[in-house]
Design a protein around this motif. Sequence first.
Motif, PDB file in Angstrom:
ATOM      1  N   SER A 275       0.895  -1.206  -0.220  1.00  0.00           N
ATOM      2  CA  SER A 275       0.117  -0.774   0.117  1.00  0.00           C
ATOM      3  C   SER A 275       0.951   1.446   0.088  1.00  0.00           C
ATOM      4  O   SER A 275       2.012   1.202   0.314  1.00  0.00           O
ATOM      5  CB  SER A 275      -0.646  -0.120   1.176  1.00  0.00           C
ATOM      6  OG  SER A 275      -0.203   0.314   2.565  1.00  0.00           O
ATOM      7  N   VAL A 276       0.261   2.590  -0.172  1.00  0.00           N
ATOM      8  CA  VAL A 276       0.636   3.512  -0.582  1.00  0.00           C
ATOM      9  C   VAL A 276       0.932   4.536   1.714  1.00  0.00           C
ATOM     10  O   VAL A 276      -0.237   3.927   2.138  1.00  0.00           O
ATOM     11  CB  VAL A 276       1.014   4.876  -0.741  1.00  0.00           C
ATOM     12  CG1 VAL A 276       1.109   4.050  -2.285  1.00  0.00           C
ATOM     13  CG2 VAL A 276      -0.674   4.956  -0.756  1.00  0.00           C
ATOM     14  N   GLU A 277       1.809   4.990   1.684  1.00  0.00           N
ATOM     15  CA  GLU A 277       1.504   5.213   3.260  1.00  0.00           C
ATOM     16  C   GLU A 277       0.850   5.900   3.989  1.00  0.00           C
ATOM     17  O   GLU A 277      -0.363   5.454   4.540  1.00  0.00           O
ATOM     18  CB  GLU A 277       2.956   6.530   3.449  1.00  0.00           C
ATOM     19  CG  GLU A 277       4.012   5.766   3.519  1.00  0.00           C
ATOM     20  CD  GLU A 277       4.664   4.714   4.646  1.00  0.00           C
ATOM     21  OE1 GLU A 277       3.908   5.403   5.402  1.00  0.00           O
ATOM     22  OE2 GLU A 277       5.734   4.263   4.636  1.00  0.00           O
ATOM     23  N   ARG A 278       0.073   6.721   2.870  1.00  0.00           N
ATOM     24  CA  ARG A 278      -1.412   7.744   3.709  1.00  0.00           C
ATOM     25  C   ARG A 278      -2.849   6.061   4.046  1.00  0.00           C
ATOM     26  O   ARG A 278      -3.513   6.953   3.592  1.00  0.00           O
ATOM     27  CB  ARG A 278      -1.609   8.169   2.201  1.00  0.00           C
ATOM     28  CG  ARG A 278      -2.297   8.373   0.888  1.00  0.00           C
ATOM     29  CD  ARG A 278      -2.738   9.506  -0.110  1.00  0.00           C
ATOM     30  NE  ARG A 278      -1.261  10.321  -0.291  1.00  0.00           N
ATOM     31  CZ  ARG A 278      -1.322  11.167  -0.624  1.00  0.00           C
ATOM     32  NH1 ARG A 278      -2.730  11.828  -1.025  1.00  0.00           N
ATOM     33  NH2 ARG A 278      -0.570  11.825  -0.866  1.00  0.00           N
ATOM     34  N   ARG A 279      -2.432   5.038   3.029  1.00  0.00           N
ATOM     35  CA  ARG A 279      -3.669   4.504   3.094  1.00  0.00           C
ATOM     36  C   ARG A 279      -3.397   3.265   4.488  1.00  0.00           C
ATOM     37  O   ARG A 279      -4.031   2.763   4.483  1.00  0.00           O
ATOM     38  CB  ARG A 279      -3.540   3.711   1.760  1.00  0.00           C
ATOM     39  CG  ARG A 279      -4.162   4.713   0.644  1.00  0.00           C
ATOM     40  CD  ARG A 279      -5.043   5.360   0.773  1.00  0.00           C
ATOM     41  NE  ARG A 279      -5.949   5.627  -0.709  1.00  0.00           N
ATOM     42  CZ  ARG A 279      -6.654   6.412  -0.647  1.00  0.00           C
ATOM     43  NH1 ARG A 279      -7.400   6.765   0.202  1.00  0.00           N
ATOM     44  NH2 ARG A 279      -6.950   7.482  -2.065  1.00  0.00           N
ATOM     45  N   VAL A 280      -2.060   3.162   5.341  1.00  0.00           N
ATOM     46  CA  VAL A 280      -1.778   2.119   5.657  1.00  0.00           C
ATOM     47  C   VAL A 280      -2.516   1.787   6.643  1.00  0.00           C
ATOM     48  O   VAL A 280      -2.868   0.743   7.368  1.00  0.00           O
ATOM     49  CB  VAL A 280      -0.205   2.107   5.817  1.00  0.00           C
ATOM     50  CG1 VAL A 280      -0.186   3.641   6.991  1.00  0.00           C
ATOM     51  CG2 VAL A 280       0.474   0.569   6.713  1.00  0.00           C
ATOM     52  N   ASN A 281      -3.175   3.011   7.348  1.00  0.00           N
ATOM     53  CA  ASN A 281      -4.072   3.007   8.508  1.00  0.00           C
ATOM     54  C   ASN A 281      -5.909   2.677   7.971  1.00  0.00           C
ATOM     55  O   ASN A 281      -6.608   2.385   8.781  1.00  0.00           O
ATOM     56  CB  ASN A 281      -3.855   4.142   9.173  1.00  0.00           C
ATOM     57  CG  ASN A 281      -3.046   3.881   9.992  1.00  0.00           C
ATOM     58  OD1 ASN A 281      -2.417   3.107  10.279  1.00  0.00           O
ATOM     59  ND2 ASN A 281      -1.860   5.073   9.942  1.00  0.00           N
ATOM     60  N   HIS A 282      -6.168   1.938   6.448  1.00  0.00           N
ATOM     61  CA  HIS A 282      -7.427   2.076   6.088  1.00  0.00           C
ATOM     62  C   HIS A 282      -7.506   0.282   6.145  1.00  0.00           C
ATOM     63  O   HIS A 282      -6.846  -0.509   7.138  1.00  0.00           O
ATOM     64  CB  HIS A 282      -6.896   1.121   4.507  1.00  0.00           C
ATOM     65  CG  HIS A 282      -8.922   1.246   4.061  1.00  0.00           C
ATOM     66  ND1 HIS A 282      -9.371  -0.053   4.303  1.00  0.00           N
ATOM     67  CD2 HIS A 282      -9.346   2.216   2.777  1.00  0.00           C
ATOM     68  CE1 HIS A 282     -10.596   1.070   3.411  1.00  0.00           C
ATOM     69  NE2 HIS A 282     -10.355   1.452   2.821  1.00  0.00           N
ATOM     70  N   PRO A 283      -9.314   0.782   7.701  1.00  0.00           N
ATOM     71  CA  PRO A 283      -9.062  -0.766   8.191  1.00  0.00           C
ATOM     72  C   PRO A 283      -9.126  -1.722   7.399  1.00  0.00           C
ATOM     73  O   PRO A 283      -9.234  -2.712   7.347  1.00  0.00           O
ATOM     74  CB  PRO A 283     -11.047  -0.296   8.597  1.00  0.00           C
ATOM     75  CG  PRO A 283     -11.289   0.586   7.316  1.00  0.00           C
ATOM     76  CD  PRO A 283     -10.431   1.710   7.188  1.00  0.00           C
ATOM     77  N   GLY A 284      -9.461  -1.683   6.522  1.00  0.00           N
ATOM     78  CA  GLY A 284      -9.317  -2.900   5.775  1.00  0.00           C
ATOM     79  C   GLY A 284      -8.139  -3.636   5.451  1.00  0.00           C
ATOM     80  O   GLY A 284      -7.783  -4.825   5.140  1.00  0.00           O
ATOM     81  N   ILE A 285      -7.227  -2.864   4.823  1.00  0.00           N
ATOM     82  CA  ILE A 285      -5.782  -3.247   5.819  1.00  0.00           C
ATOM     83  C   ILE A 285      -4.959  -3.845   6.314  1.00  0.00           C
ATOM     84  O   ILE A 285      -4.751  -4.519   7.169  1.00  0.00           O
ATOM     85  CB  ILE A 285      -4.981  -2.190   4.717  1.00  0.00           C
ATOM     86  CG1 ILE A 285      -4.759  -1.611   3.283  1.00  0.00           C
ATOM     87  CG2 ILE A 285      -3.059  -2.626   4.815  1.00  0.00           C
ATOM     88  CD1 ILE A 285      -4.518  -0.537   2.719  1.00  0.00           C
ATOM     89  N   LEU A 286      -5.576  -3.081   7.794  1.00  0.00           N
ATOM     90  CA  LEU A 286      -5.094  -3.575   9.132  1.00  0.00           C
ATOM     91  C   LEU A 286      -6.422  -4.994   8.796  1.00  0.00           C
ATOM     92  O   LEU A 286      -5.630  -6.391   9.813  1.00  0.00           O
ATOM     93  CB  LEU A 286      -5.990  -2.263  10.107  1.00  0.00           C
ATOM     94  CG  LEU A 286      -5.354  -1.337   9.972  1.00  0.00           C
ATOM     95  CD1 LEU A 286      -6.110  -0.349  10.954  1.00  0.00           C
ATOM     96  CD2 LEU A 286      -3.740  -1.415  10.356  1.00  0.00           C
ATOM     97  N   ALA A 287      -7.350  -4.957   8.798  1.00  0.00           N
ATOM     98  CA  ALA A 287      -7.871  -6.591   8.590  1.00  0.00           C
ATOM     99  C   ALA A 287      -7.318  -7.679   8.174  1.00  0.00           C
ATOM    100  O   ALA A 287      -7.068  -8.788   8.420  1.00  0.00           O
ATOM    101  CB  ALA A 287      -9.193  -6.515   8.672  1.00  0.00           C
ATOM    102  N   VAL A 288      -6.690  -7.048   6.884  1.00  0.00           N
ATOM    103  CA  VAL A 288      -5.783  -8.615   6.212  1.00  0.00           C
ATOM    104  C   VAL A 288      -4.915  -8.690   6.827  1.00  0.00           C
ATOM    105  O   VAL A 288      -4.157  -9.874   6.912  1.00  0.00           O
ATOM    106  CB  VAL A 288      -6.124  -7.828   4.470  1.00  0.00           C
ATOM    107  CG1 VAL A 288      -3.925  -9.237   3.934  1.00  0.00           C
ATOM    108  CG2 VAL A 288      -7.047  -7.495   3.165  1.00  0.00           C
ATOM    109  N   ALA A 289      -4.208  -7.489   7.692  1.00  0.00           N
ATOM    110  CA  ALA A 289      -2.866  -8.350   8.044  1.00  0.00           C
ATOM    111  C   ALA A 289      -3.056  -9.112   9.487  1.00  0.00           C
ATOM    112  O   ALA A 289      -2.477 -10.002   9.618  1.00  0.00           O
ATOM    113  CB  ALA A 289      -2.028  -7.293   8.711  1.00  0.00           C
TER     114      ALA A 289
END
Length: 299
Positions: A275-289
Amino acid sequence: MLNYRQLHYFWIVARTGSITRACEQLNLTAPTISGQLSLLESNLGLQLFQKVGRHLELTEDGRRVLAYAEPMFEAGVALEAMIRSQPGQQPRMFRVGVADVVPKSIVYRLLAPTMSLDNPPLRIACREDKLERLLADLAIQRLDLVISDSPVPAQLDIKTRTIKLGECGIGFFATQSLAQACAGEFPGCLDSQPLLIPGPQSVVRGRLLRWLEECRINARIVGEFDDSALMQAFGTAGTGIFVAPRVIADDLLRPGGVVMLGETEAVAEAFYAISVERRVNHPGILAVAEGARHDLFQQ
């Protein structure tokens, strides 16, 4: 001074890919939009589009301008949607790009945790393509996340944040009839048998071929596939033995389906969330990780 109406027309044309489709969306004539784009290019001193066949493609300058225009107008769209809806009812978009070499079962299990989020709820838009094209769209924020079997190639100058989701060994799978023709213990039983392998785009391909050579297996390769789902389709039809990540073995070993001839941890397949830095805290990305760490790969 920047003309935001012209910039909006540029954004719509970039999203739709043609002036004709932009005309339909904006309810304007082609000469009007073309004229406004020409004025914008003149004011900026940049060429934003180039014609390729019947289609318009963004130039490098066009992609840079779009990287700024996209969040501006997407915010306006989101604001309008929020105003028109009741609080908490509007789902948030989660735009995911999937490298075509990544097995579909892996993708499903990585994205499954996002489907149960309710604060905010997510609506997934999933697209499959070659990694380089997906990363280009990530760079201009057309995607929130890219799922791949490799980190960002060193030659690509893209500022990204890469999370290693996990890794696992691979299994060798075959139909019952093909498995019965494999004599001896694994991995010797693979010798001279028809084998389906990932295509050149896959990171695991090189590791697999080296392992076969080290084990002195005379591989009779009958098919190479960039698309892992297509390789599995050929394999389950009995065309040849195919490989898949060990963590999805249970999805393949169904009654009347294929059997696993053996597995090896010497050939590891890894998966990454980019992802890019400004998207890294997107709830979807956090859930995937989080799901990958505690469920799929159990790190």
